[in-house]
Design a protein around this motif. Sequence first.
Motif, mmCIF file in Angstrom:
data_model
loop_
_atom_site.group_PDB
_atom_site.id
_atom_site.type_symbol
_atom_site.label_atom_id
_atom_site.label_comp_id
_atom_site.label_asym_id
_atom_site.label_seq_id
_atom_site.Cartn_x
_atom_site.Cartn_y
_atom_site.Cartn_z
ATOM 1 N N ARG A 137 68.625 100.038 0.149
ATOM 2 C CA ARG A 137 68.275 98.787 0.835
ATOM 3 C C ARG A 137 67.459 97.906 -0.072
ATOM 4 O O ARG A 137 66.650 98.178 -0.757
ATOM 5 C CB ARG A 137 67.515 99.057 2.111
ATOM 6 C CG ARG A 137 68.381 99.802 3.084
ATOM 7 C CD ARG A 137 67.733 99.857 4.454
ATOM 8 N NE ARG A 137 68.476 100.742 5.309
ATOM 9 C CZ ARG A 137 69.451 100.350 6.100
ATOM 10 N NH1 ARG A 137 69.781 99.095 6.126
ATOM 11 N NH2 ARG A 137 70.088 101.191 6.847
ATOM 12 N N ARG B 187 65.053 88.236 -3.397
ATOM 13 C CA ARG B 187 65.683 88.943 -2.275
ATOM 14 C C ARG B 187 67.201 88.851 -2.336
ATOM 15 O O ARG B 187 67.894 89.791 -1.966
ATOM 16 C CB ARG B 187 65.187 88.384 -0.937
ATOM 17 C CG ARG B 187 63.739 88.705 -0.660
ATOM 18 C CD ARG B 187 63.274 88.273 0.715
ATOM 19 N NE ARG B 187 63.649 86.915 1.028
ATOM 20 C CZ ARG B 187 64.166 86.539 2.194
ATOM 21 N NH1 ARG B 187 64.367 87.406 3.143
ATOM 22 N NH2 ARG B 187 64.481 85.277 2.402
ATOM 23 N N ASN C 195 75.714 100.399 -2.940
ATOM 24 C CA ASN C 195 76.178 101.143 -1.770
ATOM 25 C C ASN C 195 77.703 101.264 -1.761
ATOM 26 O O ASN C 195 78.248 102.310 -1.392
ATOM 27 C CB ASN C 195 75.698 100.480 -0.482
ATOM 28 C CG ASN C 195 74.230 100.709 -0.232
ATOM 29 O OD1 ASN C 195 73.688 101.735 -0.590
ATOM 30 N ND2 ASN C 195 73.582 99.733 0.377
ATOM 31 N N GLU D 63 75.659 85.530 1.601
ATOM 32 C CA GLU D 63 75.537 86.981 1.725
ATOM 33 C C GLU D 63 76.922 87.579 1.894
ATOM 34 O O GLU D 63 77.839 86.923 2.367
ATOM 35 C CB GLU D 63 74.665 87.345 2.938
ATOM 36 C CG GLU D 63 73.221 86.931 2.803
ATOM 37 C CD GLU D 63 72.472 87.701 1.729
ATOM 38 O OE1 GLU D 63 72.764 88.902 1.537
ATOM 39 O OE2 GLU D 63 71.622 87.103 1.070
ATOM 40 N N LYS E 289 65.392 93.848 -8.766
ATOM 41 C CA LYS E 289 65.111 94.010 -7.341
ATOM 42 C C LYS E 289 63.812 93.333 -6.908
ATOM 43 O O LYS E 289 63.698 92.897 -5.771
ATOM 44 C CB LYS E 289 65.073 95.491 -6.963
ATOM 45 C CG LYS E 289 63.903 96.240 -7.546
ATOM 46 C CD LYS E 289 63.910 97.672 -7.130
ATOM 47 C CE LYS E 289 62.729 98.377 -7.772
ATOM 48 N NZ LYS E 289 62.668 99.755 -7.380
ATOM 49 N N ARG F 125 75.258 102.503 3.949
ATOM 50 C CA ARG F 125 74.150 101.708 3.407
ATOM 51 C C ARG F 125 72.965 102.626 3.158
ATOM 52 O O ARG F 125 72.072 102.787 3.987
ATOM 53 C CB ARG F 125 73.815 100.566 4.362
ATOM 54 C CG ARG F 125 75.022 99.643 4.429
ATOM 55 C CD ARG F 125 74.774 98.258 4.812
ATOM 56 N NE ARG F 125 75.893 97.391 4.479
ATOM 57 C CZ ARG F 125 77.122 97.488 4.951
ATOM 58 N NH1 ARG F 125 77.454 98.451 5.756
ATOM 59 N NH2 ARG F 125 78.044 96.618 4.595
ATOM 60 N N ARG G 45 78.818 91.499 3.003
ATOM 61 C CA ARG G 45 78.712 92.897 3.420
ATOM 62 C C ARG G 45 80.083 93.547 3.275
ATOM 63 O O ARG G 45 81.060 93.070 3.842
ATOM 64 C CB ARG G 45 78.261 92.997 4.875
ATOM 65 C CG ARG G 45 76.965 92.285 5.211
ATOM 66 C CD ARG G 45 75.776 93.070 4.846
ATOM 67 N NE ARG G 45 75.637 94.172 5.785
ATOM 68 C CZ ARG G 45 74.587 94.936 5.833
ATOM 69 N NH1 ARG G 45 73.600 94.739 5.015
ATOM 70 N NH2 ARG G 45 74.516 95.929 6.690
ATOM 71 N N ALA H 78 72.050 95.873 -4.094
ATOM 72 C CA ALA H 78 72.036 97.036 -3.202
ATOM 73 C C ALA H 78 73.391 97.199 -2.520
ATOM 74 O O ALA H 78 73.890 98.329 -2.371
ATOM 75 C CB ALA H 78 70.931 96.890 -2.161
ATOM 76 N N GLU H 79 73.992 96.104 -2.116
ATOM 77 C CA GLU H 79 75.302 96.172 -1.468
ATOM 78 C C GLU H 79 76.361 96.689 -2.446
ATOM 79 O O GLU H 79 77.206 97.522 -2.087
ATOM 80 C CB GLU H 79 75.684 94.797 -0.926
ATOM 81 C CG GLU H 79 76.861 94.796 -0.004
ATOM 82 C CD GLU H 79 76.594 95.485 1.330
ATOM 83 O OE1 GLU H 79 77.590 95.810 2.000
ATOM 84 O OE2 GLU H 79 75.433 95.685 1.703
ATOM 85 N N ARG I 298 68.478 91.312 -4.922
ATOM 86 C CA ARG I 298 68.276 92.664 -4.411
ATOM 87 C C ARG I 298 69.330 93.012 -3.364
ATOM 88 O O ARG I 298 69.888 94.102 -3.374
ATOM 89 C CB ARG I 298 66.878 92.804 -3.824
ATOM 90 C CG ARG I 298 66.579 94.196 -3.314
ATOM 91 C CD ARG I 298 65.232 94.258 -2.592
ATOM 92 N NE ARG I 298 64.956 95.601 -2.180
ATOM 93 C CZ ARG I 298 64.123 96.404 -2.794
ATOM 94 N NH1 ARG I 298 63.464 95.989 -3.852
ATOM 95 N NH2 ARG I 298 63.929 97.637 -2.353
ATOM 96 N N ALA I 299 69.608 92.085 -2.453
ATOM 97 C CA ALA I 299 70.587 92.345 -1.396
ATOM 98 C C ALA I 299 71.979 92.565 -1.979
ATOM 99 O O ALA I 299 72.682 93.501 -1.581
ATOM 100 C CB ALA I 299 70.600 91.192 -0.400
#
Length: 180
Positions: free
Chosen positions: A180, A101, A112, A169, A97, A177, A171, A108-109, A104-105
């Motif tokens: 983060r 970035r 989640n 990216e 993390k 969520r 989602r 985290a996704e 990490r994104a």
Amino acid sequence: MSESQQSPRPDFTKAPPPGAHPPPDPQQGRAPQGYPPPAGQGYPPYPGQGRADTYGPRPLSPSDERMWGMLAHLSAIAASLVTLSFLGPLVVFLVFKDRGRFVRAHAAEALNMTISLMVYEVVLAVLFTILTVLTLGIGSVLFGLLIVPYVVALVFCVLAAVAANQGREYRYPLVFRLVR
């Protein structure tokens, strides 16, 4: 060893030549007293006295970030084989993390998504149990539908892994969520 084979011992009674840097004192971890560095120059860092940019997590290269982002999503699939689908993304998130970035994104996704999937499964199982009791066992056929969220999650995990590998990216839809 004879005296002719030994290396000459330095004479510490003489002043060092101008601009010479003395070796560090191994017992104190710093340069000996009386040897100031030339103006504008400092000693190289010693253990415990390093510059901030030489220690800490090193950033990942873009290709490594894409790879670990992809593995964050695929690890959810692999970890779900032992019913701990959150474990793979959690490990990737905790380890990487601070190193990028992008990683990490994606981690985290993925985390989640696995948390949301577990919440959905528990809610559906409770709902199906209540329906089974109310319909005197006829609702038990609904328990076969508990596989549907896993199949949908599998499809979205593959899409997310492909997006991460391409540097995009991603989602997940219908995801809480929390991380983060």
